[in-house]
Design an enzyme around this catalytic site. Structure first.
Site, PDB file in Angstrom:
ATOM      1  N   ASP A  67      28.534 -31.435  89.449  1.00  0.00           N
ATOM      2  CA  ASP A  67      29.813 -31.112  90.092  1.00  0.00           C
ATOM      3  C   ASP A  67      30.749 -32.319  90.147  1.00  0.00           C
ATOM      4  O   ASP A  67      30.352 -33.452  89.858  1.00  0.00           O
ATOM      5  CB  ASP A  67      29.578 -30.547  91.504  1.00  0.00           C
ATOM      6  N   ASN A 136      23.604 -26.886 104.871  1.00  0.00           N
ATOM      7  CA  ASN A 136      23.784 -25.431 104.921  1.00  0.00           C
ATOM      8  C   ASN A 136      23.089 -24.724 103.747  1.00  0.00           C
ATOM      9  O   ASN A 136      23.311 -23.551 103.505  1.00  0.00           O
ATOM     10  CB  ASN A 136      25.281 -25.078 104.938  1.00  0.00           C
ATOM     11  N   HIS A 138      23.391 -25.506 100.561  1.00  0.00           N
ATOM     12  CA  HIS A 138      24.084 -25.475  99.265  1.00  0.00           C
ATOM     13  C   HIS A 138      23.327 -26.318  98.232  1.00  0.00           C
ATOM     14  O   HIS A 138      22.634 -27.272  98.569  1.00  0.00           O
ATOM     15  CB  HIS A 138      25.560 -25.865  99.383  1.00  0.00           C
ATOM     16  N   GLU A 143      28.284 -22.994  97.856  1.00  0.00           N
ATOM     17  CA  GLU A 143      28.223 -22.826  99.304  1.00  0.00           C
ATOM     18  C   GLU A 143      27.630 -21.462  99.660  1.00  0.00           C
ATOM     19  O   GLU A 143      27.568 -20.561  98.807  1.00  0.00           O
ATOM     20  CB  GLU A 143      29.652 -22.938  99.878  1.00  0.00           C
TER      21      GLU A 143
HETATM   22  P1  PGA Z   1      23.439 -35.785 100.182  1.00  0.00           P
HETATM   23  O1  PGA Z   1      24.084 -34.450  99.708  1.00  0.00           O
HETATM   24  O2  PGA Z   1      22.467 -36.172  99.138  1.00  0.00           O
HETATM   25  O3  PGA Z   1      24.571 -36.743 100.311  1.00  0.00           O
HETATM   26  O4  PGA Z   1      22.771 -35.497 101.489  1.00  0.00           O
HETATM   27  C1  PGA Z   1      23.278 -33.458  99.158  1.00  0.00           C
HETATM   28  C2  PGA Z   1      24.098 -32.229  98.958  1.00  0.00           C
HETATM   29  O5  PGA Z   1      25.005 -31.982  99.781  1.00  0.00           O
HETATM   30  O6  PGA Z   1      23.851 -31.510  98.002  1.00  0.00           O
END
Ligand code: PGA
Length: 249
Positions: A67, A136, A138, A143
């Site tokens: 992404d 959450n 994702h 999302e």
């Molecule tokens: P993070 O993010 O590794 O910064 O915790 C993971 C994500 O949101 O996919």
């Protein structure tokens, strides 16, 4: 879903890097699906160490990232282009032309999504996809509520995700409101998947993922139960609320 429990964030990096480096040695032309965020940082550090000390080469490896934010130029320190260069690409022998990240500054971001799907297909798909997980649930920027049939698409980021990522920006207002992300369909088409999780703040999400086999779009990571080759590597804190687990070292 195989779950490997490690002690902490550093051990997570060592274990994950071990698996990735082995994949690269077994298949020097592999397509790696890469992730950004805090979670893969120790993994990338260990991959760099392995590259320097053991000479694992990425000269024929191709990469596709999950992404990118919409509207941040590639040289913006908060862009995922910048992150990947700093955290990994500048320190291994991957060739520039083999690096692929969605272009969040493309003149037409919808065309960019289509082109990215075509690109992944033309590469024969992803051999090993690395994933983090949001609080959450994702994966990528898919999302809650995202259809599992989505391929690469533009998403409106939830406030929760923007708040979680605001720590990298000066304030919440600066966090982009949209991103381009591979869809869950792309992710599930990867041949193997490595999901990484570290820290107490991921414990609820990991419990949600691992305490049941329920598959629901309300919790995007649950889609991974539909895939036959998923390995989860998580540390003790991230697994602290998981009770139905045969833990493997
Ligand atoms: P993070 O993010 O590794 O910064 O915790 C993971 C994500 O949101 O996919």
């Amino acid at each position: 879903m195989k779950v490997i429990q490690v002690r902490d964030f550093n051990d997570l990096g060592k274990k994950a890097a071990d698996i990735i480096a082995n994949c690269v040695k077994r298949n020097p032309k592999a397509v790696l699906g890469l992730a950004t965020g805090s979670t893969p940082k120790t993994t990338y550090k260990e991959l760099i160490r392995d590259h320097i000390e053991k000479g694992t080469s990425y000269r024929q490896i191709r990469t596709v990232n999950l992404d990118e934010y919409v509207g941040l130029p590639k040289n913006n320190p908060n862009s995922y282009h910048y992150f990947m260069r700093e955290e990994l690409f500048n320190s291994i022998d991957l060739l520039e032309e083999n690096i692929h990240i969605p272009n969040g500054s493309a003149p037409n971001i919808y065309d960019e999504c289509k082109a990215y799907d075509g690109l992944i297909e033309s590469m024969g798909g992803v051999d090993l996809q690395i994933l983090g997980i949001g609080r959450n649930g994702h994966i990528g920027f898919n999302e809650p509520g995202t259809s599992f049939e989505e391929t690469t698409h533009v998403v409106d980021l939830t406030l929760d995700t923007r708040k979680a990522n605001a720590r990298f920006f000066n304030n919440l207002e600066e966090v982009p409101t949209q991103a381009i992300t591979m869809g869950i369909k792309n992710i599930l088409q990867s041949k193997t998947i490595l999901l990484l999780a570290s820290g107490r703040e991921k414990a609820e999400a990991m419990a949600h993922l691992l305490n049941t086999n329920n598959v629901t779009s309300a919790f995007p990571a649950s889609s991974l139960h539909q895939h036959d080759h998923v390995t989860v590597i998580a540390d003790e804190d991230a697994l602290s609320l998981v009770y139905r687990l045969e833990r493997r070292a």
